[in-house]
Design a protein around this motif. Structure first.
Motif, PDB file in Angstrom:
ATOM      1  N   ALA A 143       0.804  -1.229   0.000  1.00  0.00           N
ATOM      2  CA  ALA A 143       0.000   0.000   0.000  1.00  0.00           C
ATOM      3  C   ALA A 143       0.835   1.277   0.000  1.00  0.00           C
ATOM      4  N   THR A 144       2.161   1.139  -0.242  1.00  0.00           N
ATOM      5  CA  THR A 144       2.985   2.345  -0.240  1.00  0.00           C
ATOM      6  C   THR A 144       3.669   2.574  -1.579  1.00  0.00           C
ATOM      7  N   ASP A 145       3.255   1.826  -2.627  1.00  0.00           N
ATOM      8  CA  ASP A 145       3.938   1.994  -3.905  1.00  0.00           C
ATOM      9  C   ASP A 145       3.259   3.051  -4.785  1.00  0.00           C
ATOM     10  N   ALA A 146       2.196   3.696  -4.269  1.00  0.00           N
ATOM     11  CA  ALA A 146       1.583   4.783  -5.023  1.00  0.00           C
ATOM     12  C   ALA A 146       2.441   6.034  -4.877  1.00  0.00           C
ATOM     13  N   LEU A 147       2.447   6.858  -5.928  1.00  0.00           N
ATOM     14  CA  LEU A 147       3.222   8.087  -5.860  1.00  0.00           C
ATOM     15  C   LEU A 147       2.545   9.090  -4.930  1.00  0.00           C
ATOM     16  N   SER A 148       3.361   9.799  -4.153  1.00  0.00           N
ATOM     17  CA  SER A 148       2.821  10.842  -3.283  1.00  0.00           C
ATOM     18  C   SER A 148       2.437  12.051  -4.128  1.00  0.00           C
ATOM     19  N   ASP A 149       1.713  12.970  -3.521  1.00  0.00           N
ATOM     20  CA  ASP A 149       1.319  14.181  -4.241  1.00  0.00           C
ATOM     21  C   ASP A 149       2.545  14.946  -4.739  1.00  0.00           C
ATOM     22  N   ARG A 150       3.575  15.050  -3.902  1.00  0.00           N
ATOM     23  CA  ARG A 150       4.780  15.774  -4.303  1.00  0.00           C
ATOM     24  C   ARG A 150       5.511  15.042  -5.425  1.00  0.00           C
ATOM     25  N   GLU A 151       5.554  13.719  -5.346  1.00  0.00           N
ATOM     26  CA  GLU A 151       6.196  12.945  -6.411  1.00  0.00           C
ATOM     27  C   GLU A 151       5.455  13.128  -7.735  1.00  0.00           C
ATOM     28  N   ILE A 158       8.593  17.059 -14.913  1.00  0.00           N
ATOM     29  CA  ILE A 158       9.575  16.348 -15.744  1.00  0.00           C
ATOM     30  C   ILE A 158       8.943  15.974 -17.081  1.00  0.00           C
ATOM     31  N   ALA A 159       7.686  15.533 -17.037  1.00  0.00           N
ATOM     32  CA  ALA A 159       6.978  15.179 -18.272  1.00  0.00           C
ATOM     33  C   ALA A 159       6.797  16.394 -19.176  1.00  0.00           C
ATOM     34  N   GLN A 160       6.734  17.575 -18.573  1.00  0.00           N
ATOM     35  CA  GLN A 160       6.586  18.814 -19.341  1.00  0.00           C
ATOM     36  C   GLN A 160       7.925  19.319 -19.878  1.00  0.00           C
ATOM     37  N   GLY A 161       9.007  18.575 -19.565  1.00  0.00           N
ATOM     38  CA  GLY A 161      10.309  18.932 -20.093  1.00  0.00           C
ATOM     39  C   GLY A 161      11.205  19.704 -19.153  1.00  0.00           C
ATOM     40  N   GLU A 162      10.785  19.875 -17.904  1.00  0.00           N
ATOM     41  CA  GLU A 162      11.615  20.600 -16.950  1.00  0.00           C
ATOM     42  C   GLU A 162      12.847  19.769 -16.560  1.00  0.00           C
ATOM     43  N   THR A 163      13.948  20.445 -16.329  1.00  0.00           N
ATOM     44  CA  THR A 163      15.125  19.814 -15.747  1.00  0.00           C
ATOM     45  C   THR A 163      14.912  19.683 -14.246  1.00  0.00           C
ATOM     46  N   LYS A 179      15.936  15.273  -6.801  1.00  0.00           N
ATOM     47  CA  LYS A 179      16.623  14.017  -7.098  1.00  0.00           C
ATOM     48  C   LYS A 179      16.115  12.897  -6.202  1.00  0.00           C
ATOM     49  N   THR A 180      15.913  13.216  -4.921  1.00  0.00           N
ATOM     50  CA  THR A 180      15.408  12.195  -3.991  1.00  0.00           C
ATOM     51  C   THR A 180      14.018  11.736  -4.401  1.00  0.00           C
ATOM     52  N   HIS A 181      13.164  12.681  -4.779  1.00  0.00           N
ATOM     53  CA  HIS A 181      11.820  12.304  -5.240  1.00  0.00           C
ATOM     54  C   HIS A 181      11.910  11.415  -6.483  1.00  0.00           C
ATOM     55  N   LEU A 182      12.816  11.742  -7.390  1.00  0.00           N
ATOM     56  CA  LEU A 182      12.948  10.938  -8.617  1.00  0.00           C
ATOM     57  C   LEU A 182      13.414   9.518  -8.299  1.00  0.00           C
ATOM     58  N   ILE A 183      14.330   9.391  -7.371  1.00  0.00           N
ATOM     59  CA  ILE A 183      14.795   8.054  -6.980  1.00  0.00           C
ATOM     60  C   ILE A 183      13.626   7.231  -6.449  1.00  0.00           C
ATOM     61  N   HIS A 184      12.777   7.850  -5.637  1.00  0.00           N
ATOM     62  CA  HIS A 184      11.603   7.148  -5.118  1.00  0.00           C
ATOM     63  C   HIS A 184      10.624   6.814  -6.244  1.00  0.00           C
ATOM     64  N   ALA A 196      11.597   6.600 -18.999  1.00  0.00           N
ATOM     65  CA  ALA A 196      10.779   5.424 -18.685  1.00  0.00           C
ATOM     66  C   ALA A 196       9.758   5.747 -17.600  1.00  0.00           C
ATOM     67  N   ALA A 197      10.140   6.602 -16.648  1.00  0.00           N
ATOM     68  CA  ALA A 197       9.204   6.985 -15.585  1.00  0.00           C
ATOM     69  C   ALA A 197       8.003   7.711 -16.163  1.00  0.00           C
ATOM     70  N   VAL A 198       8.270   8.645 -17.075  1.00  0.00           N
ATOM     71  CA  VAL A 198       7.171   9.398 -17.696  1.00  0.00           C
ATOM     72  C   VAL A 198       6.287   8.470 -18.515  1.00  0.00           C
TER      73      VAL A 198
END
Length: 212
Positions: A143-151, A158-163, A179-184, A196-198
């Protein structure tokens, strides 16, 4: 085009020679120097200001994770790409928490290494597939593999092309936090790079149906 500048850090001369050979043969890269331990790496990184540092982890004296932390804490702009033979949790997590942009293994194919260095120079997080798998195991729980609101906010940008830097500015957080959010996100989506994430997020309906 201005070449991507590199600092190679490894205590084995043959490894440094091999890496130098890979990148000096490509006009898109310039190797500024080499270091054999963490202390030398910190000093050279401050003097040379490379775009990307290829950082070994286990070396005599100051280890790679500590050198990474010191450079991060002092605000050195270099992107640090760990390149090591070790992939245990005890190696991976401290290196990423110290501020490493990516984590690759020394058996990474040449073409993939070059692609990863290019990505790292743009501030993109790149993980070896086996490392991403370890993070999945560590971070996932029922029950913790869903992305958080911040993630989701980070991934949407990132999907919009931001660095990473652009996403940090938009969200009023640090680049290290992005970076930490992306790792999660990588761990939760079972992927090892931002493209691949997008793609996976769209497939799962996490980002809506309209791609940019």
């Amino acid at each position: 085009m201005t070449p991507i500048t590199l600092l190679i850090v490894d205590d084995h001369p043959v490894v440094r020679d091999g890496l130098r050979g890979i990148f000096t043969g490509d006009p898109d890269f310039e190797v500024l120097g080499e270091a054999s331990d963490g202390t030398e790496a910190v000093a050279l990184a401050e003097a040379l200001r490379p775009d990307v540092i290829l950082m070994d982890l286990r070396m005599p004296g100051m280890q790679g994770a500590e050198a990474t932390r010191r450079l991060t804490d002092t605000g050195n702009p270099a992107r640090i790409l760990v390149l090591t033979t070790y992939e245990t949790d005890a190696d991976v997590v401290p290196a990423l928490e110290a501020g490493a942009t990516g984590y690759l293994l020394k058996d990474t194919p040449r073409a993939e290494l070059i692609r990863a260095v290019r990505a790292a120079s743009r501030g993109e997080t790149v993980l070896a597939p086996s490392v991403a798998g370890r993070l999945v195991t560590q971070l996932r729980a029922p029950a913790t593999d869903a992305l958080s609101d911040r993630e989701l906010e980070v991934l949407t940008l990132i999907a919009q092309g931001e660095t990473n830097r652009g996403a940090a500015a938009r969200l009023f957080i640090s680049e290290a936090t992005v970076k930490t959010h992306l790792i999660h996100i990588y761990a939760k989506l079972d992927v090892n790079d931002r493209a691949a994430a997008v793609a996976t997020a769209y497939e799962r309906g996490l980002l809506g149906t309209d791609r940019p």
